[in-house]
Design an enzyme around this catalytic site. Structure first.
Site, short mmCIF file in Angstrom:
data_model
loop_
_atom_site.label_atom_id
_atom_site.label_comp_id
_atom_site.label_asym_id
_atom_site.label_seq_id
_atom_site.Cartn_x
_atom_site.Cartn_y
_atom_site.Cartn_z
N ASP A 41 -21.54 1.72 12.50
CA ASP A 41 -21.58 2.60 11.58
C ASP A 41 -20.24 2.80 10.99
O ASP A 41 -20.21 3.34 9.75
CB ASP A 41 -22.14 4.09 11.88
N GLY A 42 -19.33 2.25 11.39
CA GLY A 42 -17.89 2.26 10.84
C GLY A 42 -17.01 3.13 11.60
O GLY A 42 -15.81 3.11 11.31
N GLN A 109 2.34 8.88 -3.04
CA GLN A 109 1.95 10.54 -3.44
C GLN A 109 2.75 11.41 -2.91
O GLN A 109 2.61 12.05 -1.69
CB GLN A 109 0.68 10.88 -3.64
N HIS A 142 8.96 5.11 1.27
CA HIS A 142 9.04 5.06 -0.36
C HIS A 142 9.90 5.91 -0.70
O HIS A 142 10.57 5.78 -2.05
CB HIS A 142 7.63 4.91 -0.70
N LYS A 200 12.96 0.14 -15.95
CA LYS A 200 11.53 0.12 -16.29
C LYS A 200 10.95 1.49 -16.28
O LYS A 200 11.25 2.43 -15.83
CB LYS A 200 10.98 -0.62 -15.09
N ARG A 202 7.00 3.31 -15.84
CA ARG A 202 5.62 3.08 -15.34
C ARG A 202 4.83 3.84 -16.24
O ARG A 202 5.00 4.99 -16.08
CB ARG A 202 5.72 3.45 -13.80
N THR A 231 0.88 -5.03 -6.27
CA THR A 231 0.23 -6.11 -7.30
C THR A 231 1.17 -7.09 -7.77
O THR A 231 0.73 -8.00 -8.39
CB THR A 231 -0.49 -5.48 -8.30
N GLY A 233 3.20 -6.74 -10.34
CA GLY A 233 3.45 -6.81 -11.76
C GLY A 233 5.02 -6.40 -11.92
O GLY A 233 5.66 -7.14 -12.89
#
Length: 320
Positions: A41-42, A109, A142, A200, A202, A231, A233
């Protein structure tokens, strides 16, 4: 030298087992005998198949998506595996438990940018400590302030020395014509190269627009540094601006964490980035060669940090 715990034992979940094996090889010890998986079931489960009573235990688990055999696991699966393993080791009377998290997910976050936002990095820090971890060993968070989110000791290793060694050799014959584009002045200083900055803005998650290039990169071999590539970009747009607007001769990029989600590989393949150097904090992407990606290992640095943690020796030399 007094060690904490009777011996070192290293275990791993499913997110980055190759790195855990390489760390054990550097330490000269076998990887701990365990099984981590999921029920039909995960639901995630973990079983530890050897005694850890009184041992100094290190759990290597990046909180990234992963593939195991013909199945895939999400960031959430990786996090749950880590928490369940820590709980199992705590209940088995491990002497000390260190969560070795080469890539710490949920780090973006780290503050409220608008009303009613969560601070997910703090929540995950609480979960890890509450599960039973005594300390955390990670790399290139981060945001540095995330260290303060934990109520347990955190060692945040720096990947820049690995890149410094790589690029010192790569550009040994054209050092004077090479410069760094980064927000990290210390990286440029270690390479003894001038620094430029790409400004830059965002607009939304996974999207950015290059606004300006601060510094003269015309005719230069440019090293573009970032902490992660998701990604792709931001990195590809910056490289395009450095070539088309700044007049750079060529662009090589590097980043600590290669998340490489969504269109990242296609974007990198069609970009003007000659090479992207990534650390293996996240397992190598199966199509890395197509995107001109080169992986550099962090196993020696983490094994050194683990050995020093076990021996209760300062690890400050790893930050230089």
């Amino acid at each position: 030298m007094i060690a904490h715990g009777k011996d070192i034992k290293v275990f791993t979940g499913n997110s980055n087992p190759k790195l855990a094996q390489n760390i054990c090889q550097e330490l000269g010890i076998p990887l701990g005998d365990s099984e981590v998986g999921a029920f039909s079931d995960g639901e995630n489960f973990a079983s530890i198949y050897e005694t850890v009573r009184g041992s100094d235990v290190f759990v290597v688990q990046s909180t990234c998506s992963f593939r195991k055999d013909d199945k895939s696991g999400s960031v959430n699966d990786a996090l749950m595996e880590l928490l369940i393993m820590i709980d199992a080791l705590r209940r088995a009377s491990a002497g000390r438990i260190t969560a070795v998290i080469p890539y710490f997910g949920y780090a973006r976050q780290d503050r409220k940018t608008k009303p009613r936002d969560p601070i997910s990095a703090k929540l995950v820090a609480n979960l890890i400590a509450e599960a039973g971890a005594d300390r955390v060993l990670t790399m290139d968070l981060h945001a540095n302030q995330i260290q303060g989110f934990f109520d347990i000791p955190v060692d945040n290793l720096l990947g820049s020395p690995i890149f410094v060694d790589h690029f010192t050799k790569k550009y040994a014959d054209c050092h004077d014509d090479t410069m760094v584009v980064s927000r990290a002045r210390a990286f440029a200083q270690k390479l003894n190269m001038p620094l430029a900055i790409v400004d830059k803005r965002r607009q939304k998650a996974n999207s950015s627009e290059v606004m300006n290039i601060i510094g003269d990169v015309r005719g230069k071999h440019v090293i573009l540094l970032d902490d992660m590539v998701d990604t792709g970009g931001s990195l590809c747009h910056a490289a395009q601006a450095l070539m088309e607007i700044g007049g750079a001769q060529d662009v090589t990029a590097c980043a600590s964490h290669g998340v490489l989600s969504g269109p990242a590989i296609d974007r990198l393949e069609s970009s003007n980035i000659e090479e992207l150097a990534l650390l293996d904090t996240i397992p190598a992407h199966p199509e890395a060669k197509r995107a001109r990606i080169k992986y550099l290992t962090v196993a020696p640095m983490f094994s050194d940090a683990i050995e020093r943690t076990y021996q209760e020796i300062s690890i400050s030399k790893l930050f230089r």
